[in-house]
Motif scaffolding. Structure first.
Motif, PDB file in Angstrom:
ATOM      1  N   ASP A 148       0.812  -1.223   0.000  1.00 35.90           N
ATOM      2  CA  ASP A 148       0.000   0.000   0.000  1.00 35.90           C
ATOM      3  C   ASP A 148       0.845   1.273   0.000  1.00 35.90           C
ATOM      4  O   ASP A 148       0.456   2.303   0.540  1.00 35.90           O
ATOM      5  CB  ASP A 148      -0.944   0.031   1.217  1.00 35.90           C
ATOM      6  N   ALA A 149       2.034   1.182  -0.581  1.00 34.94           N
ATOM      7  CA  ALA A 149       2.890   2.379  -0.623  1.00 34.94           C
ATOM      8  C   ALA A 149       2.788   3.024  -1.995  1.00 34.94           C
ATOM      9  O   ALA A 149       2.672   2.343  -3.012  1.00 34.94           O
ATOM     10  CB  ALA A 149       4.339   1.990  -0.343  1.00 34.94           C
ATOM     11  N   ARG A 150       2.806   4.355  -2.007  1.00 36.32           N
ATOM     12  CA  ARG A 150       2.757   5.072  -3.276  1.00 36.32           C
ATOM     13  C   ARG A 150       4.088   4.891  -3.994  1.00 36.32           C
ATOM     14  O   ARG A 150       5.157   4.967  -3.375  1.00 36.32           O
ATOM     15  CB  ARG A 150       2.499   6.553  -3.027  1.00 36.32           C
ATOM     16  N   PRO A 151       4.069   4.654  -5.304  1.00 38.61           N
ATOM     17  CA  PRO A 151       5.323   4.493  -6.033  1.00 38.61           C
ATOM     18  C   PRO A 151       6.149   5.774  -5.991  1.00 38.61           C
ATOM     19  O   PRO A 151       5.606   6.886  -6.105  1.00 38.61           O
ATOM     20  CB  PRO A 151       4.869   4.168  -7.458  1.00 38.61           C
ATOM     21  N   SER A 152       7.451   5.616  -5.814  1.00 35.53           N
ATOM     22  CA  SER A 152       8.350   6.763  -5.786  1.00 35.53           C
ATOM     23  C   SER A 152       8.715   7.174  -7.212  1.00 35.53           C
ATOM     24  O   SER A 152       8.358   6.489  -8.186  1.00 35.53           O
ATOM     25  CB  SER A 152       9.628   6.406  -5.018  1.00 35.53           C
ATOM     26  N   ALA A 153       9.447   8.272  -7.306  1.00 37.01           N
ATOM     27  CA  ALA A 153       9.893   8.724  -8.630  1.00 37.01           C
ATOM     28  C   ALA A 153      10.774   7.679  -9.295  1.00 37.01           C
ATOM     29  O   ALA A 153      10.702   7.459 -10.515  1.00 37.01           O
ATOM     30  CB  ALA A 153      10.639  10.053  -8.486  1.00 37.01           C
ATOM     31  N   PHE A 200      22.470  -7.395 -20.782  1.00 35.62           N
ATOM     32  CA  PHE A 200      23.340  -6.254 -20.463  1.00 35.62           C
ATOM     33  C   PHE A 200      22.509  -5.001 -20.209  1.00 35.62           C
ATOM     34  O   PHE A 200      22.770  -4.239 -19.265  1.00 35.62           O
ATOM     35  CB  PHE A 200      24.313  -5.992 -21.618  1.00 35.62           C
ATOM     36  N   ALA A 201      21.505  -4.788 -21.059  1.00 36.31           N
ATOM     37  CA  ALA A 201      20.661  -3.604 -20.920  1.00 36.31           C
ATOM     38  C   ALA A 201      19.900  -3.630 -19.594  1.00 36.31           C
ATOM     39  O   ALA A 201      19.793  -2.620 -18.890  1.00 36.31           O
ATOM     40  CB  ALA A 201      19.692  -3.503 -22.086  1.00 36.31           C
ATOM     41  N   LYS A 202      19.387  -4.807 -19.257  1.00 29.12           N
ATOM     42  CA  LYS A 202      18.640  -4.955 -18.004  1.00 29.12           C
ATOM     43  C   LYS A 202      19.550  -4.732 -16.797  1.00 29.12           C
ATOM     44  O   LYS A 202      19.193  -4.017 -15.853  1.00 29.12           O
ATOM     45  CB  LYS A 202      18.009  -6.349 -17.944  1.00 29.12           C
ATOM     46  N   ASP A 203      20.738  -5.344 -16.839  1.00 27.15           N
ATOM     47  CA  ASP A 203      21.675  -5.189 -15.725  1.00 27.15           C
ATOM     48  C   ASP A 203      22.140  -3.740 -15.602  1.00 27.15           C
ATOM     49  O   ASP A 203      22.274  -3.209 -14.496  1.00 27.15           O
ATOM     50  CB  ASP A 203      22.891  -6.102 -15.930  1.00 27.15           C
ATOM     51  N   GLY A 204      22.383  -3.103 -16.747  1.00 24.45           N
ATOM     52  CA  GLY A 204      22.832  -1.709 -16.712  1.00 24.45           C
ATOM     53  C   GLY A 204      21.781  -0.792 -16.105  1.00 24.45           C
ATOM     54  O   GLY A 204      22.100   0.087 -15.297  1.00 24.45           O
ATOM     55  N   ALA A 205      20.524  -1.000 -16.481  1.00 28.73           N
ATOM     56  CA  ALA A 205      19.443  -0.191 -15.918  1.00 28.73           C
ATOM     57  C   ALA A 205      19.345  -0.401 -14.408  1.00 28.73           C
ATOM     58  O   ALA A 205      19.142   0.544 -13.641  1.00 28.73           O
ATOM     59  CB  ALA A 205      18.126  -0.544 -16.595  1.00 28.73           C
ATOM     60  N   SER A 206      19.491  -1.660 -13.985  1.00 28.92           N
ATOM     61  CA  SER A 206      19.432  -1.967 -12.554  1.00 28.92           C
ATOM     62  C   SER A 206      20.553  -1.274 -11.795  1.00 28.92           C
ATOM     63  O   SER A 206      20.365  -0.778 -10.677  1.00 28.92           O
ATOM     64  CB  SER A 206      19.504  -3.484 -12.333  1.00 28.92           C
ATOM     65  N   GLN A 207      21.748  -1.248 -12.409  1.00 26.48           N
ATOM     66  CA  GLN A 207      22.878  -0.586 -11.757  1.00 26.48           C
ATOM     67  C   GLN A 207      22.621   0.913 -11.607  1.00 26.48           C
ATOM     68  O   GLN A 207      22.884   1.503 -10.552  1.00 26.48           O
ATOM     69  CB  GLN A 207      24.155  -0.817 -12.588  1.00 26.48           C
ATOM     70  N   VAL A 208      22.100   1.528 -12.646  1.00 26.85           N
ATOM     71  CA  VAL A 208      21.816   2.971 -12.590  1.00 26.85           C
ATOM     72  C   VAL A 208      20.767   3.270 -11.525  1.00 26.85           C
ATOM     73  O   VAL A 208      20.921   4.194 -10.706  1.00 26.85           O
ATOM     74  CB  VAL A 208      21.343   3.475 -13.968  1.00 26.85           C
ATOM     75  N   LEU A 209      19.704   2.480 -11.504  1.00 30.38           N
ATOM     76  CA  LEU A 209      18.642   2.698 -10.520  1.00 30.38           C
ATOM     77  C   LEU A 209      19.159   2.478  -9.100  1.00 30.38           C
ATOM     78  O   LEU A 209      18.757   3.176  -8.163  1.00 30.38           O
ATOM     79  CB  LEU A 209      17.468   1.765 -10.814  1.00 30.38           C
ATOM     80  N   ALA A 210      20.040   1.487  -8.953  1.00 36.34           N
ATOM     81  CA  ALA A 210      20.600   1.218  -7.628  1.00 36.34           C
ATOM     82  C   ALA A 210      21.425   2.402  -7.131  1.00 36.34           C
ATOM     83  O   ALA A 210      21.346   2.789  -5.966  1.00 36.34           O
ATOM     84  CB  ALA A 210      21.468  -0.047  -7.671  1.00 36.34           C
ATOM     85  N   ARG A 211      22.196   2.996  -8.014  1.00 38.39           N
ATOM     86  CA  ARG A 211      23.000   4.149  -7.610  1.00 38.39           C
ATOM     87  C   ARG A 211      22.119   5.354  -7.278  1.00 38.39           C
ATOM     88  O   ARG A 211      22.382   6.087  -6.325  1.00 38.39           O
ATOM     89  CB  ARG A 211      23.997   4.492  -8.718  1.00 38.39           C
ATOM     90  N   LEU A 212      21.061   5.534  -8.066  1.00 38.50           N
ATOM     91  CA  LEU A 212      20.134   6.634  -7.772  1.00 38.50           C
ATOM     92  C   LEU A 212      19.427   6.382  -6.452  1.00 38.50           C
ATOM     93  O   LEU A 212      19.247   7.302  -5.644  1.00 38.50           O
ATOM     94  CB  LEU A 212      19.110   6.765  -8.900  1.00 38.50           C
ATOM     95  N   ARG A 213      19.038   5.111  -6.232  1.00 39.37           N
ATOM     96  CA  ARG A 213      18.349   4.797  -4.985  1.00 39.37           C
ATOM     97  C   ARG A 213      19.291   4.961  -3.799  1.00 39.37           C
ATOM     98  O   ARG A 213      18.894   5.371  -2.714  1.00 39.37           O
ATOM     99  CB  ARG A 213      17.800   3.362  -5.047  1.00 39.37           C
ATOM    100  N   GLY A 214      20.571   4.646  -4.015  1.00 37.68           N
ATOM    101  CA  GLY A 214      21.546   4.857  -2.957  1.00 37.68           C
ATOM    102  C   GLY A 214      21.682   6.312  -2.605  1.00 37.68           C
ATOM    103  O   GLY A 214      21.812   6.680  -1.433  1.00 37.68           O
ATOM    104  N   GLY A 215      21.586   7.181  -3.600  1.00 37.61           N
ATOM    105  CA  GLY A 215      21.618   8.612  -3.335  1.00 37.61           C
ATOM    106  C   GLY A 215      20.439   9.062  -2.512  1.00 37.61           C
ATOM    107  O   GLY A 215      20.556   9.929  -1.637  1.00 37.61           O
ATOM    108  N   GLU A 216      19.268   8.446  -2.759  1.00 38.54           N
ATOM    109  CA  GLU A 216      18.095   8.784  -1.962  1.00 38.54           C
ATOM    110  C   GLU A 216      18.301   8.416  -0.497  1.00 38.54           C
ATOM    111  O   GLU A 216      17.931   9.136   0.407  1.00 38.54           O
ATOM    112  CB  GLU A 216      16.879   8.006  -2.490  1.00 38.54           C
ATOM    113  N   GLY A 217      18.937   7.219  -0.294  1.00 38.81           N
ATOM    114  CA  GLY A 217      19.114   6.738   1.078  1.00 38.81           C
ATOM    115  C   GLY A 217      20.141   7.518   1.840  1.00 38.81           C
ATOM    116  O   GLY A 217      20.176   7.495   3.059  1.00 38.81           O
ATOM    117  N   GLU A 218      21.022   8.197   1.141  1.00 40.32           N
ATOM    118  CA  GLU A 218      22.085   8.940   1.830  1.00 40.32           C
ATOM    119  C   GLU A 218      21.757  10.402   1.949  1.00 40.32           C
ATOM    120  O   GLU A 218      22.415  11.131   2.648  1.00 40.32           O
ATOM    121  CB  GLU A 218      23.401   8.772   1.034  1.00 40.32           C
TER     122      GLU A 218
END
Length: 421
Positions: free
Chosen positions: A343-348, A403-421
């Motif tokens: 029941d959480a609203r999706p983030s950006a 490769f495309a899927k893994d690359g997207a995941s890596q980018v999102l992970a880094r962006l999400r890490g920025g949110e957490g910090e």
């Protein structure tokens, strides 16, 4: 008296490395020498077991090799058998057909390399011992699209007939079709034992009339040749029954290790869970060295950090592997995901991920750009390394999608890490 021999195939001496050559230099050297060291182990086994013969069912080499170091190494090892009175019977497979060494190397008198015309060799045996005949046929060319079975002679009467053939049988995943035939075809020949080669996975079909054995590759060369590797120790008893024993020969064993970190609450938990699994796997492996591809799975809040800091995790695991001893990390991959929020609203970032999945990955322009980059990278690689990008168009496209899927995941992970910090 019994007749005993070691049956092996697909040794691929000095096989060029592919993916490992681009990563860890130490590990690359270990695997680069492993095919030779495994062959020495096979020769040692022949001597220790005091067998009558060594049978090599093709692909002793890996292709168009001209290294005289390989020739000298092979001559030295076969000379050890010659001095012990052990014969060697060798056929050429699809890779050997390309090798100049096979044609030019002068072998000891005790070594028989079969030619492209089928031959039958009667084994000299002492009076009172059952007669043995060995049938062999080498590839004349790298391709053999038709069955070679009809070229073999009929079995010698009242004799134990042993056939040596390089064949894909009815076909196998990852192997091209060579000299196709069926197990039923081989049984109908009346040969007591068929020593096969070509398929790198071990298999054996045995009954009261015959034994048909594919020993598999004796030393894996990459993660796609994972698991224990071996040769066959074959004993033909006085009653002419056949006993086939598997003997391990790998110096380094590739294994895939899945580590579920669903219960991990911090980075230390992740590392310790992986280390514990590596220790247990290492103790269960028969080879001297373990080469592991570690896959991190499970739903955890740490998923974004693991993707972001995958290089640090690999370093951690390499350090733990060195502590365990003889444990190497071939690669670390992650399929771990963040837990689903109820029941959480999706983030950006959630919305961005959805757009990437639904619009970007399916875009023709995006796929063309990825393909163009990959083509440019592949063109810069040496010829022997280009199969990293797949052996055909289908595997190339699948790899690019991953490769495309893994690359997207890596980018999102880094962006999400920025949110957490």
């Amino acid at each position: 008296m019994v007749y005993r021999f070691i049956h092996t195939a697909d040794i691929h001496l000095d096989s060029p490395l592919r993916t490992l050559a681009l990563r860890n230099a130490e590990l690359s050297e270990l695997i680069g020498l492993a095919t030779r060291r495994s062959f020495v182990r096979i020769i040692d086994l022949c001597l220790d077991e005091r067998v009558d013969a060594l049978v090599i069912a093709g692909d002793l080499y890996d292709g168009d090799q001209t290294s005289m170091k390989t020739a000298r190494f092979l001559a030295e090892q076969l000379a050890r058998l010659h001095e012990a009175g052990i014969r060697a019977f060798i056929i050429r497979g699809n890779h050997d057909a390309l090798s100049k060494i096979t044609a030019e190397l002068i072998m000891p008198d005790s070594v028989k390399v079969f030619g492209s015309v089928a031959e039958t060799i009667a084994i000299d045996r002492a009076p009172g011992r059952f007669p043995v005949a060995i049938h062999g046929l080498s590839f004349a060319k790298p391709q053999a699209p038709e069955s070679l079975l009809r070229q073999y002679a009929v079995p010698v009467p009242d004799t134990v007939n042993i056939g040596i053939m390089h064949t894909s049988l009815g076909g196998s995943a990852g192997h091209d079709l060579y000299a196709p035939c069926s197990v039923a075809d081989l049984r109908q020949t009346g040969f007591r034992y068929w020593a096969l080669g070509h398929i790198h996975k071990r298999s054996a079909v045995e009954d009261s009339s015959s034994a048909i054995v594919m020993p598999g590759i004796p030393q894996g060369r990459d993660i796609n040749e994972d698991g224990p590797k071996s040769v066959s120790l074959v004993t033909i008893r006085d009653d002419r029954s056949v006993v086939v024993e598997e003997r391990q020969t790998a110096i380094a064993q590739f294994e895939r290790l899945v580590v579920d970190i669903s219960r991990a609450t911090d980075w230390k938990d992740v590392v310790l869970e992986a280390k514990g699994k590596l220790e247990r796997l290492s103790s269960a492996v028969s080879a001297d060295q373990l080469v592991a591809r570690v896959e991190i799975t499970g739903a955890t809040e740490l998923a974004w950090r693991i993707r972001r800091d995958a290089d640090l995790l690999r370093t951690e695991l390499e350090t733990r592997g060195a502590t365990i001893g003889n444990v190497w990390i071939e690669k670390v991959v992650t399929s771990s995901v963040a837990p689903k929020q109820q029941d959480a609203r999706p983030s950006a970032l959630d919305e961005l991920a959805a757009i990437i999945d639904s619009e970007i990955h399916s875009s023709t322009q995006y796929r063309d750009e990825v393909r163009s980059i990959a083509d440019e990278l592949r063109a810069q690689l040496p010829a022997e390394l280009r199969e990293i990008f797949g052996k055909d168009e289908g595997s190339f496209e699948n790899l690019l999608a991953q490769f495309a899927k893994d690359g997207a995941s890596q980018v999102l992970a880094r962006l999400r890490g920025g949110e957490g910090e």
